[in-house]
Design a protein around this motif. Structure first.
Motif, PDB file in Angstrom:
ATOM      1  N   LEU A 262       0.825  -1.216   0.000  1.00  0.00           N
ATOM      2  CA  LEU A 262       0.000   0.000   0.000  1.00  0.00           C
ATOM      3  C   LEU A 262       0.854   1.258   0.000  1.00  0.00           C
ATOM      4  CD1 LEU A 262      -2.744  -0.889   2.663  1.00  0.00           C
ATOM      5  CD2 LEU A 262      -2.882  -1.086   0.181  1.00  0.00           C
ATOM      6  N   ASP A 263       0.343   2.255  -0.685  1.00  0.00           N
ATOM      7  CA  ASP A 263       0.936   3.583  -0.627  1.00  0.00           C
ATOM      8  C   ASP A 263       0.480   4.253   0.680  1.00  0.00           C
ATOM      9  OD1 ASP A 263       2.361   5.761  -1.480  1.00  0.00           O
ATOM     10  OD2 ASP A 263       0.709   6.612  -2.637  1.00  0.00           O
ATOM     11  N   PHE A 264       1.153   5.305   1.056  1.00  0.00           N
ATOM     12  CA  PHE A 264       0.709   6.082   2.215  1.00  0.00           C
ATOM     13  C   PHE A 264      -0.567   6.840   1.860  1.00  0.00           C
ATOM     14  CE2 PHE A 264       5.340   5.755   2.847  1.00  0.00           C
ATOM     15  CZ  PHE A 264       5.344   5.155   4.092  1.00  0.00           C
ATOM     16  N   GLY A 265      -1.356   7.121   2.866  1.00  0.00           N
ATOM     17  CA  GLY A 265      -2.510   8.002   2.666  1.00  0.00           C
ATOM     18  C   GLY A 265      -3.770   7.319   2.172  1.00  0.00           C
ATOM     19  N   ILE A 266      -3.937   6.015   2.433  1.00  0.00           N
ATOM     20  CA  ILE A 266      -5.194   5.347   2.062  1.00  0.00           C
ATOM     21  C   ILE A 266      -6.284   5.825   3.019  1.00  0.00           C
ATOM     22  CG2 ILE A 266      -6.401   3.149   1.795  1.00  0.00           C
ATOM     23  CD1 ILE A 266      -4.213   3.586  -0.264  1.00  0.00           C
ATOM     24  N   ASP A 267      -7.317   6.434   2.453  1.00  0.00           N
ATOM     25  CA  ASP A 267      -8.405   7.013   3.250  1.00  0.00           C
ATOM     26  C   ASP A 267      -9.578   6.025   3.262  1.00  0.00           C
ATOM     27  OD1 ASP A 267     -10.446   8.459   4.388  1.00  0.00           O
ATOM     28  OD2 ASP A 267     -10.040  10.308   3.268  1.00  0.00           O
ATOM     29  N   TYR A 268      -9.639   5.221   4.314  1.00  0.00           N
ATOM     30  CA  TYR A 268     -10.662   4.175   4.374  1.00  0.00           C
ATOM     31  C   TYR A 268     -12.064   4.756   4.515  1.00  0.00           C
ATOM     32  CZ  TYR A 268      -6.781   0.918   4.823  1.00  0.00           C
ATOM     33  OH  TYR A 268      -5.651   0.190   4.583  1.00  0.00           O
ATOM     34  N   GLU A 269     -12.187   5.869   5.172  1.00  0.00           N
ATOM     35  CA  GLU A 269     -13.513   6.490   5.310  1.00  0.00           C
ATOM     36  C   GLU A 269     -14.020   6.968   3.954  1.00  0.00           C
ATOM     37  OE1 GLU A 269     -13.906   9.350   8.375  1.00  0.00           O
ATOM     38  OE2 GLU A 269     -13.523   7.900   9.987  1.00  0.00           O
ATOM     39  N   ARG A 270     -13.135   7.525   3.143  1.00  0.00           N
ATOM     40  CA  ARG A 270     -13.545   7.968   1.805  1.00  0.00           C
ATOM     41  C   ARG A 270     -13.917   6.763   0.928  1.00  0.00           C
ATOM     42  NH1 ARG A 270     -14.495  11.461  -1.806  1.00  0.00           N
ATOM     43  NH2 ARG A 270     -13.698  11.366  -3.933  1.00  0.00           N
TER      44      ARG A 270
ATOM     45  N   ALA B 105      -4.139  -3.434 -11.198  1.00  0.00           N
ATOM     46  CA  ALA B 105      -3.712  -2.176 -11.834  1.00  0.00           C
ATOM     47  C   ALA B 105      -2.345  -1.746 -11.311  1.00  0.00           C
ATOM     48  CB  ALA B 105      -4.755  -1.087 -11.587  1.00  0.00           C
ATOM     49  N   ALA B 106      -2.142  -1.869  -9.994  1.00  0.00           N
ATOM     50  CA  ALA B 106      -0.852  -1.500  -9.401  1.00  0.00           C
ATOM     51  C   ALA B 106       0.259  -2.423  -9.904  1.00  0.00           C
ATOM     52  CB  ALA B 106      -0.950  -1.567  -7.876  1.00  0.00           C
ATOM     53  N   LEU B 107      -0.070  -3.710 -10.073  1.00  0.00           N
ATOM     54  CA  LEU B 107       0.915  -4.673 -10.573  1.00  0.00           C
ATOM     55  C   LEU B 107       1.354  -4.311 -11.984  1.00  0.00           C
ATOM     56  CD1 LEU B 107       2.447  -7.365 -10.163  1.00  0.00           C
ATOM     57  CD2 LEU B 107       0.424  -8.538 -11.079  1.00  0.00           C
ATOM     58  N   ARG B 108       0.375  -3.918 -12.821  1.00  0.00           N
ATOM     59  CA  ARG B 108       0.719  -3.525 -14.196  1.00  0.00           C
ATOM     60  C   ARG B 108       1.629  -2.299 -14.205  1.00  0.00           C
ATOM     61  NH1 ARG B 108      -4.765  -4.857 -15.167  1.00  0.00           N
ATOM     62  NH2 ARG B 108      -5.380  -2.670 -14.942  1.00  0.00           N
ATOM     63  N   LEU B 109       1.382  -1.389 -13.259  1.00  0.00           N
ATOM     64  CA  LEU B 109       2.165  -0.147 -13.186  1.00  0.00           C
ATOM     65  C   LEU B 109       3.459  -0.319 -12.404  1.00  0.00           C
ATOM     66  CD1 LEU B 109      -0.805   2.287 -12.424  1.00  0.00           C
ATOM     67  CD2 LEU B 109       0.418   2.093 -14.597  1.00  0.00           C
ATOM     68  N   LYS B 110       3.630  -1.530 -11.823  1.00  0.00           N
ATOM     69  CA  LYS B 110       4.799  -1.788 -10.966  1.00  0.00           C
ATOM     70  C   LYS B 110       4.888  -0.765  -9.829  1.00  0.00           C
ATOM     71  CE  LYS B 110       6.711  -5.157 -13.472  1.00  0.00           C
ATOM     72  NZ  LYS B 110       5.590  -5.410 -14.386  1.00  0.00           N
ATOM     73  N   SER B 111       3.715  -0.495  -9.228  1.00  0.00           N
ATOM     74  CA  SER B 111       3.666   0.495  -8.151  1.00  0.00           C
ATOM     75  C   SER B 111       2.931  -0.091  -6.948  1.00  0.00           C
ATOM     76  CB  SER B 111       2.952   1.758  -8.621  1.00  0.00           C
ATOM     77  OG  SER B 111       1.542   1.572  -8.654  1.00  0.00           O
ATOM     78  N   ARG B 112       2.870   0.694  -5.880  1.00  0.00           N
ATOM     79  CA  ARG B 112       2.045   0.314  -4.743  1.00  0.00           C
ATOM     80  C   ARG B 112       0.579   0.645  -5.053  1.00  0.00           C
ATOM     81  NH1 ARG B 112       4.428  -0.627   0.139  1.00  0.00           N
ATOM     82  NH2 ARG B 112       6.715  -0.581   0.146  1.00  0.00           N
TER      83      ARG B 112
END
Length: 602
Positions: A514-522, A545-552
């Motif tokens: 996970l990237d920082f800043g995941i807003d679970y309430e949103r 989608a993150a896997l395709r982008l090689k990102s978190r």
């Protein structure tokens, strides 16, 4: 020529000033077919619907003809193409019409009645194209079952060098999201209808059975287990019993003429699998059938597979759930339901003596109902973990049998095994399919199954058995099953509320990059009316989608996925479930009020 013209519409009449009647083709139960010419000079087929003769299930909630609505959304090379539709008044009667692209050729029925197909290669080519069309229908965003794959409804397009098969006539097609009440068998050729359909169990595998029957007829000259039931047209139950009795015998393979080319033993294994009376052994999808047909996968003999699985099932049918799972800890949200179950059911199961002091008995069972995807099966498994009972997972399809008295025997065996291994929780999924309302147009075998279930549920609590039924359609269950002493505890599993959605996102995103800043309430705010299974799907899509982008996995990715994914259960459907809950709650309150009344009822 004029004296033989039988159609309602006269020749040369204009249809909405776009098409002109050229030739009457045939008359069906509730529709007529014509060849017409368009203003563009091209030929088309026109299907004329007599509204007064159509079954009510032929229309959607807005009174649109389903066949037309389906074909508007379909576009595939192996399916007849939609051109236009509308309504017309003729001699003070209202008709609907559907215009389809003209196919220069003949039906498969016309071809095989004129001459036998002489090579397996020709059979394989036609069946492969039918399966390609069905695979498309079954994978639509709103999947469709055709429900009438027969030689009459396969058109052979002869306009090119090679005949191409196209699926026609969607009069019995239905969305797989609809209730099985929306299916109608009147007028169908039952020799091509899968056995489970007689008990109102429909799926993509029902179409696969019909394709197997079609393939069998093309090779051997008649449908498998074919029976002449024409004299029983007025007694559908009798006709279905005759068909089912014939199918209780093993599939036979008649001797072929020496001039038929290419039939190998592997083809017989494909046919046995496609025509299996047991859904567990039939091809699971049109694509799987197609892969087998093309030789891309090897098909095992289902008789041998059945023997192996039967041995494994006897050894592994029961699972000690408490040792293997976390119970209610594994379920996000649903705190109110958990508390209610703890008081009404779990404590009673664990402390029967304490409850008996207050004149309370162990409950026999409960019903979990609500929209699809809200975790009824998942909840039941973890409920078994919480209680610490053995757990039997029994889909309705595993209990229903095509044999006379077979379903009753399966139900009796299930309770016998449960009592032998008590304490046991029996979970019956899609219980409405096993125990339909006997006052509706239910088959006699279904009525017998309800009677057997009622008898077996007498004092199950005292035997250490607790029954959980799950359904998306509580109104379709026989009312006797919902009375005191049966499935008298009823719990509605609604789409998750704000806190539950938040907890679900936290649970499914846990242990992922996970990237920082995941807003679970949103995330919870953005997914109102999404069911539990939707949440997992959204998280899985974001992970891909993150896997395709090689990102978190970022908040932006999650929001994009939500934006492009609609809830799997439409809002109108959710409103129906809310009304069903209100009705059931009202019935509960009525029962309480009646108990509290003093005096005589008027």
């Amino acid at each position: 020529m004029e004296s033989n013209y039988k159609g309602i519409l006269p020749k040369n009449i204009s249809i909405s000033e776009k098409f002109y009647i050229m030739l009457f083709i045939k008359q069906g139960t509730n529709a007529e077919n014509y060849r017409v010419k368009g203003k563009d000079g091209k030929l088309y087929f026109l299907k004329l619907f007599n509204y007064s003769k159509l079954h009510r299930t032929a229309f959607d909630a807005d009174n649109n003809l389903l066949e037309i609505e389906f074909l508007k959304r379909i576009q595939h090379e192996n399916i007849v193409a939609y051109k236009d539709s509308g309504e017309l008044l003729f001699e003070n009667k209202r008709y609907g019409y559907l215009v389809l692209d003209f196919i220069a050729g003949e039906t498969l029925e016309e071809k095989i009645s004129r001459e036998r197909i002489s090579t397996y290669y020709d059979v394989q080519q036609i069946i492969a194209e039918v399966l390609q069309g069905l695979a498309y229908l079954h994978r639509l965003p709103e999947p469709l079952a055709h429900n009438e794959i027969t030689p009459q409804n396969i058109m052979l397009d002869l306009s090119g060098d090679i005949p191409r098969a196209k699926i026609i006539d969607f009069g019995y097609a239905r969305s797989l999201h609809q209730s099985s009440k929306s299916y109608n068998r009147e007028g169908l050729n039952l020799n091509y209808v899968a056995s489970e359909c007689f008990n109102n169990i429909y799926s993509v595998q029902s179409d696969i059975y019909a394709v197997g029957a079609l393939m069998y007829q093309m090779i051997f000259g008649k449908a498998p287990w074919q029976k002449d039931i024409s004299r029983y047209q007025e007694d559908r139950n009798k006709a279905e019993e005759i068909i089912l009795e014939a199918r209780s015998k093993p599939l036979s393979f008649p001797e072929l003429d020496s001039d038929f080319i290419g039939l190998e033993d592997s083809v017989k294994l494909i046919l046995k699998k496609a025509l299996s009376q047991d859904l567990d052994y039939r091809f699971a999808s049109a694509t799987e059938f197609l892969n087998a047909l093309n030789g891309e996968v090897e098909v095992e003999d289902i008789d041998r597979v059945r023997k192996v699985k039967s041995t494994e099932n006897n050894e592994n049918r029961f699972q000690q759930q408490k040792a293997k799972g976390k119970g209610f800890e594994a379920i996000a949200g649903m705190s109110e339901l958990k508390e209610q179950l703890q008081l009404d059911v779990i404590n009673a199961l664990h402390n029967p003596e304490e409850y008996s002091k207050y004149g309370l008995t162990i409950p026999n069972g409960m019903l979990l109902y609500g929209p699809p995807g809200c975790g009824k099966t998942y909840f039941a498994k973890h409920f078994a973990e919480e209680v610490g009972f053995n757990f039997m997972l029994m889909p309705s399809s595993s209990l229903k049998s095509v044999y006379v008295n077979g379903t009753q025997e399966n139900i009796a065996k299930m309770f016998e095994e449960a009592e032998k291994n008590a304490p046991t929780i029996i979970f019956i999924d899609e219980i409405n399919e096993l125990l339909p309302n006997r006052d509706s147009n239910a088959h006699e075998m279904s009525k017998s199954a309800v009677n057997e279930m009622l008898a077996q549920m007498d004092r199950t609590g005292e035997k250490g058995i607790f029954v959980i039924g799950a359904t998306n359609y509580p109104d379709q269950i026989d009312p006797a099953m919902l009375r005191a002493g049966r499935l008298d505890k009823k719990f509605y599993l609604s789409p998750p509320d704000f806190e539950a959605r938040k907890a679900l996102f936290e649970m499914y995103l846990k242990n992922r990059p996970l990237d920082f800043g995941i807003d679970y309430e949103r995330l919870s705010t953005l997914t109102e009316n999404y069911v539990s299974s939707d949440t997992k799907f959204l998280v899985d899509e974001a992970a891909r989608a993150a896997l395709r982008l090689k990102s978190r996995i970022t908040m932006n990715i999650l929001e994009d996925v939500i934006k492009n994914t609609r809830p799997s259960v439409p809002l109108e459907e959710l409103k129906k479930y809310a009304l069903a809950k209100a009705k059931i709650d009202g019935e509960k309150n009525d029962q309480v009020n009646k108990k509290n009344q003093i005096g005589f009822n008027k």
